[in-house]
Design an enzyme around this catalytic site. Structure first.
Site, PDB file in Angstrom:
ATOM      1  N   GLN A  61       0.825  -1.215   0.000  1.00  0.00           N
ATOM      2  CA  GLN A  61       0.000   0.000   0.000  1.00  0.00           C
ATOM      3  C   GLN A  61       0.858   1.262   0.000  1.00  0.00           C
ATOM      4  O   GLN A  61       0.817   2.042  -0.928  1.00  0.00           O
ATOM      5  CB  GLN A  61      -0.949  -0.007   1.198  1.00  0.00           C
ATOM      6  CG  GLN A  61      -2.064   1.002   1.058  1.00  0.00           C
ATOM      7  CD  GLN A  61      -3.282   0.642   1.909  1.00  0.00           C
ATOM      8  OE1 GLN A  61      -3.377  -0.441   2.466  1.00  0.00           O
ATOM      9  NE2 GLN A  61      -4.224   1.546   2.002  1.00  0.00           N
ATOM     10  N   ASP A  62       1.639   1.465   1.064  1.00  0.00           N
ATOM     11  CA  ASP A  62       2.566   2.601   1.058  1.00  0.00           C
ATOM     12  C   ASP A  62       3.792   2.252   1.897  1.00  0.00           C
ATOM     13  O   ASP A  62       3.799   1.246   2.608  1.00  0.00           O
ATOM     14  CB  ASP A  62       1.889   3.902   1.509  1.00  0.00           C
ATOM     15  CG  ASP A  62       1.521   3.952   2.974  1.00  0.00           C
ATOM     16  OD1 ASP A  62       1.421   2.878   3.605  1.00  0.00           O
ATOM     17  OD2 ASP A  62       1.333   5.062   3.501  1.00  0.00           O
TER      18      ASP A  62
END
Length: 217
Positions: A61-62
Site C-alpha cells: 500500500q505505502d
C-alpha cells in the site's frame, strides 16, 4: 527513472505532463518535512527490477513510515532494522511454505524479477497513508497496466482488500493472480496463513517455462 526500461511505457499510460507533476510534488514534500523513503530510493522497485525481468509483482500500500525502514521496495526493510510485523508474518509463511530466509531485506527477490511495488511511493514520517490519493496511484496503476500488457505470463500477488482492488487492472488471461488476506497481525488469520503464495508462484513460473524465484535468498 528516465533511462529505465519503464519510463516511456508508463508515460504513455498517463495524462500529458504527469511526470512533471510528480517531480513538483516530490520537490515540495521533501522540503516541507521528513518523508520516506529517501528521495533517491522512491523509484527503487522499478530501478532494481527492469520491465524485461518482471516475473512476479507483490503489491503493497505505502512505505513504512518509521526512521530507516523504507527502502523503496514494498514490505522490505534493511537487515539493520527489525522486521515490522507484516514482514515477520510474510517470512513465517515463507518458512512454512518453502524454508527459512535469513535476511529480511527483500532486495534479492527484486533482483530476481519480483517487482516489490507500493501503490503510494512516499509517506510523511509517522503518518501511514499520509500521501494516499495525492499523486501516486495513477502512476502505479500505469505500472500495473504496463506489466499486464506483457505477453510473458506474470504472477500478481495481492494481499488484503486494498491490493485486491487492483485485480481490475489485470485483464490479461496469461497472468496468474494469487490473492489472500493481508499479512498484518490484524488480518493474518483470515486466510494469509497457509496460503503458500511462494510455492504457488514458482509452480506457475515452471509451468510457463520460466526460472523459479529463489525465495530463500
Amino acid at each position: 527513472m528516465e533511462h529505465s526500461s519503464w519510463h516511456a511505457l508508463i508515460k504513455a499510460q498517463l495524462p500529458e505532463g504527469y511526470f512533471g507533476k510528480i517531480n513538483q510534488f516530490m520537490n515540495q514534500v521533501y522540503v516541507q518535512g521528513t518523508v520516506y523513503p529517501p528521495k533517491e530510493k522512491v523509484f527503487q522497485a522499478l530501478l532494481t527490477t527492469p520491465l524485461e525481468e518482471v516475473k512476479v509483482v507483490i503489491l503493497g500500500q505505502d512505505p513504512y513510515h518509521g526512521p530507516g525502514q523504507a527502502q523503496g521496495l514494498s514490505f522490505s526493510v534493511p537487515d539493520s532494522i527489525p522486521a515490522p510485523p507484516s514482514l515477520q508474518n510474510i517470512l513465517k509463511e515463507l518458512s512454512d511454505d518453502l524454508g527459512v530466509k535469513k535476511s529480511h531485506d527483500l532486495t534479492a527477490w527484486a533482483e530476481q524479477g519480483v517487482l516489490l511495488l507500493n501503490a503510494c511511493l512516499t509517506v510523511p514520517a509517522g503518518q501511514a497513508n499520509g500521501h494516499a490519493g495525492q499523486i501516486w496511484e495513477p502512476f502505479t496503476d500505469a505500472v500495473i497496466q504496463v506489466v499486464n500488457h506483457l505477453d510473458r505470463p506474470v504472477v500478481f500477488v495481492l494481499w488484503g482488500a486494498y491490493a485486491r482492488k487492483k485485480k481490475a487492472l489485470v485483464t490479461n488471461p496469461h497472468h496468474l493472480i494469487i490473492e489472500s488476506a493481508h499479512p498484518s497481525p490484524l488480518s493474518v488469520y483470515r486466510g494469509f496463513w497457509g496460503s503458500k503464495p511462494f510455492s504457488k508462484a514458482n509452480a506457475f513460473l515452471k509451468e510457463t517455462g520460466q526460472e523459479p524465484i529463489d525465495w530463500l535468498r
